[in-house]
Design a protein around this motif. Structure first.
Motif, mmCIF file in Angstrom:
data_model
loop_
_atom_site.group_PDB
_atom_site.id
_atom_site.type_symbol
_atom_site.label_atom_id
_atom_site.label_comp_id
_atom_site.label_asym_id
_atom_site.label_seq_id
_atom_site.Cartn_x
_atom_site.Cartn_y
_atom_site.Cartn_z
ATOM 1 N N LEU A 14 44.538 58.924 40.652
ATOM 2 C CA LEU A 14 43.506 58.234 39.866
ATOM 3 C C LEU A 14 42.353 59.194 39.564
ATOM 4 O O LEU A 14 41.856 59.256 38.440
ATOM 5 N N GLU A 15 41.950 59.955 40.579
ATOM 6 C CA GLU A 15 40.869 60.932 40.377
ATOM 7 C C GLU A 15 41.261 61.955 39.308
ATOM 8 O O GLU A 15 40.469 62.285 38.421
ATOM 9 N N VAL A 31 37.008 59.827 42.846
ATOM 10 C CA VAL A 31 37.514 58.553 43.350
ATOM 11 C C VAL A 31 37.527 58.630 44.867
ATOM 12 O O VAL A 31 38.041 59.598 45.438
ATOM 13 N N GLU A 34 43.441 61.619 36.852
ATOM 14 C CA GLU A 34 43.581 61.068 35.505
ATOM 15 C C GLU A 34 42.253 60.541 34.948
ATOM 16 O O GLU A 34 42.020 60.605 33.743
ATOM 17 N N LEU A 35 41.395 60.007 35.822
ATOM 18 C CA LEU A 35 40.103 59.494 35.335
ATOM 19 C C LEU A 35 39.118 60.632 35.049
ATOM 20 O O LEU A 35 38.247 60.512 34.192
ATOM 21 N N MET A 63 43.666 52.203 36.720
ATOM 22 C CA MET A 63 43.178 53.057 35.629
ATOM 23 C C MET A 63 42.301 52.252 34.671
ATOM 24 O O MET A 63 41.246 52.706 34.228
ATOM 25 N N GLU A 64 42.752 51.049 34.359
ATOM 26 C CA GLU A 64 41.989 50.201 33.446
ATOM 27 C C GLU A 64 40.606 49.892 34.038
ATOM 28 O O GLU A 64 39.563 50.031 33.370
ATOM 29 N N GLY A 109 39.046 51.542 36.449
ATOM 30 C CA GLY A 109 38.272 52.780 36.603
ATOM 31 C C GLY A 109 37.687 53.250 35.282
ATOM 32 O O GLY A 109 36.550 53.739 35.229
ATOM 33 N N SER A 110 38.442 53.088 34.204
ATOM 34 C CA SER A 110 37.944 53.503 32.890
ATOM 35 C C SER A 110 36.748 52.655 32.490
ATOM 36 O O SER A 110 35.767 53.162 31.919
ATOM 37 N N ALA A 148 33.801 53.977 34.405
ATOM 38 C CA ALA A 148 33.307 55.242 33.859
ATOM 39 C C ALA A 148 32.454 54.971 32.621
ATOM 40 O O ALA A 148 31.388 55.564 32.426
#
Lengths: 223, 223, 223, 223, 223, 223
Positions: F195-196, F203, F198-199, F167-168, F170-171, F174
């Motif tokens: 992940l998809e 993904v 939440e982001l 998550m970290e 991926g953020s 983004a």
């Protein structure tokens, strides 16, 4: 190779004889038995340093004129990172002509995936980027950074202060992903070996790189 | 440089000792007094020529293994145009590792605006183009052409038939705008100087180019 | 805009007054009431035509020097397709400086997907391609072709013979996919309108394109 | 040019008459004696601002339809930075069609090595980058930044608040290496001259740039 | 996957029901037990074929509007090679939206080094090249060729005459170095398997490629 | 498709059976009635994880050898992000061969303008960038970031700690402009869907992407 073998002529387009001396010292390792002589030439009527576009353009004409007087050379090297007069000289002589920015950058590409460049001053960076686009090497540039304090060309290759500035710039480039660093000025040669040892990544002096390419252009001609 | 100076080790990954001999002869000009020795090594257990992707992959592993046995080398050269094992060897040794396709192409970029490549056989062209994309040099490629008749690697560097085929390919590349031609196989060295003289444009032997870059990596270390 | 509005200064870096006259005539349409004057200047000490790299380099210095004498100008145009001295002049004056190759090519990109260039002579093509790489426009080049017979710069913009050669070159570029054609020499202006009408695709005169960009740099300053 | 000379038609695809008025005012300098009239047109049935992809697509169709009703025009300009309908209109009329993003970016390339773009809002940046890739200009982008606070299109060209936001964005772009800044919205014209004066680098209004290119397309036709 | 699993919706933006039927038949292999339904939709109010930019733009709006009516879909495919409305639909729905040109070209890049495209008619080629630049895939294009005789969209996927024309175009692309060929129109699906078998290189139907990407977007969501 | 339909063979080149099990589970959604079987294979003699260039090279040879033993396969997938042996296997079999890095990146390009990559460890990033250059996709890369703490391949796809690290990363991607994120390791599949969600951006699991491309290569063969 006979005594009459054509020399590699390295032209320092500024008039600072001390820079030429340092350059010649940094090329000592390339003066080998049976190999070509390596002459380092100062343009007495050049400026004390190539700092402006005007200096670059004037040096270009001077280099072109000089090239015509040296049909005896085995190769001619324009030894300022802005490589003044390379295109011009190529149109005026059949002797191989090599620019040190080309040589330094291309040698870096042969040693690592991404490269970085250390500029003496921020003002040179746009000019360098423009040349990298022309060279087609911009896609592999990790970044270019300038020394964080003013340093003269002559001073850039000796002393602890300039070495410290080079280490700082080189470390930033390594953090940006550079696997090889090109010294973006002909005057920094003196720090190359120590910088490579302390940074732990390849460091390339562009004048040495150009002399190596000149050797390749000359030596195989013996066969 | 002392007698104990580290040698440049040029690895012919095929098992054809005659190819290695020709390679060594073509590098004679680089064996200079006080400079590093240039060793040419044959991989006895390699194929007689690197003709297929399988050959390339097997040679890569062999070159990587060999690199670990030569921490004494000043530089290691993967002397097949497919430059097997360069990435691998770089991960296994701190000795500078140079591939001859990289060296040949990058040297061409330092000598002319656009370059061409002569391939021994048409089948190699897609593999070369793929590497040029990775190298980032594809934008300056005038074209790549293969010899119009089959020639063995060993034969490609000697005799009138192969010379004629090289002249034909080189002339086509010159007409496509190439200002420099890279010989796309380690075996063609023998024809380089004559081809350059007759074509009237720069001709680069990739193994000689790699040795020059190796010199640059080693010699300045003396300073 | 007052009478004292700063003029657009178009510099013909060769010494052929007839070329300057033709250039000035081709710009007549841009001399509008209330708009800036458009001065066309001949470099009396220039060569009769910019044919070689030496001519280009000498013209660069001359253009830079001249730029410093015209702080009164609204814009300065280097009106030779090799656009000598643009980088130099930019470093010496705050007046906007525009090169006609840049202006011609970029205007073509605003009018069509792919563009072509007509060169006066084959020898200019490598120099143009090198500049397109630096410009970053090479990816949209359909092709560049030279006139198939020798034509002088002065002759290239008038008469049936040169028009026929332009039609032939333009037709080849259209067949290569060009939606716009750039005239690769400042002397061809006289044929632009007719060529566009007969080819059926956009034809761009680079000097006219540069004057238009100069207008954009000057006129909005009134607001 | 006679009274009947074909006008340049600048289409504001939104229905905010105030935006059209400001646009027309910013083009006042281009209305020259003997030159073409410059008409600014509002699409009454358009949205109050082009804010979404749907607005862009609807405006594209409307612009295409409108283009067919103006065979009398000398040039048609799609005066929204997303330049709706340029490809479509080109397929429907022989009148030159120019998009303001193309014109603004290409004009910037003629004035500096690297350029930056100021977007009204962050949401537009991906759409702009996508267009720069298609344009082939992405390699010379120093960066694109959005105004740090929301501003309406109409407000973006007047008042101290929006000027301050433009200065902030322009300063960031200058620090990223931009030598020219393109205003990424047709509504910012009113601040162009002052922004250029205070930033000290070239600032380009895309609508003015498009009108200049339109002049180049029309005026030489008189010859 | 339950019966209620969201369907893949393939939109044929022309009104030729026969084309939709052929498309659906060509996707039969993707209708698998437990997998999503694959609906093929005809736009009754569309033109009989998407032949012009106006058709493309109108279809874009229609596709965007339709996308908003299908929040139940698992994925939406714009099944015309000009992929009308992909950007628009993405701004209007959270359902994955896939264009068949993107899908076809990207799938080709996953299968071979260089790819070629077969266009139904020469007029489409500039539009395709423009899209490839935006896609960033132009550097791997071996070439694009059009069928040498006029063929309707409906006819392009069946019968010996169109098969012969496809073979001729595909053979030319193979000779240009393409290792994979993309069918540049949604109507050619019927010939894909036979063309691949006879050409001996990969042939990709863009609609099938898009459905595969849609499966990847939908199926893993079950996990 | 009959029972004898050729299977998709997914090769995990490391010897960690647990990784293969997780991979097989993540592909469960692709095992559809009437579709091809999806076999997941472990190389028992491989290393426990592909961590080094030597692992990659050894896996390449092993994958090539294995490919020759599976002429019955419908498609072969090299399921490590370094995709060992894809070029080699293509030279040894006519079965379609797909690498998961190619598949993951190309699928991302079909879903968004810019993409990002999450690497398990910083050491892999240079290798990935090198491959993106060869792939020609580097111009659309928003960035690549590594997990900020060490995680094993097996652990990367399960548990809260690795999910938090994903998550970290991926953020950050983004925020760099990525509209789609590619998981840069075959072991992360288990976290894809969450992940998809939440982001809030696409993904892509590269192995799932490769299986989808394999389906496209196989299924249409039925027609």
């Amino acid at each position: 190779m006979s005594d009459a073998s054509p020399p590699i002529v390295v032209v320092n387009p500024n008039s600072d004889e001390a820079v030429t001396q340092a350059m010649s010292a940094a090329l000592e390792g390339f003066r080998l038995g049976g190999g070509p002589a390596i002459e380092c030439v100062t343009f007495d009527d050049g400026p004390i340093g190539i700092m402006t576009e005007l200096h670059v353009q004037e040096a270009a004409l001077r280099f072109g004129q000089y090239a015509q007087t040296r049909p005896d050379a085995g190769a001619l090297i324009s030894a300022c990172y802005s490589q003044p007069g390379v295109d011009l000289a190529r149109s005026l002589t059949r002797v191989p002509v090599i620019g040190i920015q080309d040589a330094g950058v291309l040698s870096a590409l042969a040693r690592a995936d991404l490269f970085g460049v250390i500029a003496v001053a921020p003002g040179s960076i746009p000019r360098h980027l423009r040349h990298l686009r022309r060279l087609g090497a911009d896609r592999r540039l990790a970044g270019e950074v300038a020394l964080s304090e003013p340093v003269s060309v002559a001073e850039s290759g000796r002393g602890e202060r300039s070495f410290g500035l080079l280490m700082e710039a080189g470390s930033r480039l390594a953090a940006m992903g550079a696997g090889a660093v090109v010294l973006g000025c002909a005057g920094m040669s003196g720090h190359r070996a120590r910088l490579e040892a302390e940074l732990g990544i390849v460091v390339i002096d562009p004048t040495q790189a150009a002399v190596a390419l000149a050797l390749a252009a000359i030596l195989p001609g013996q066969a």
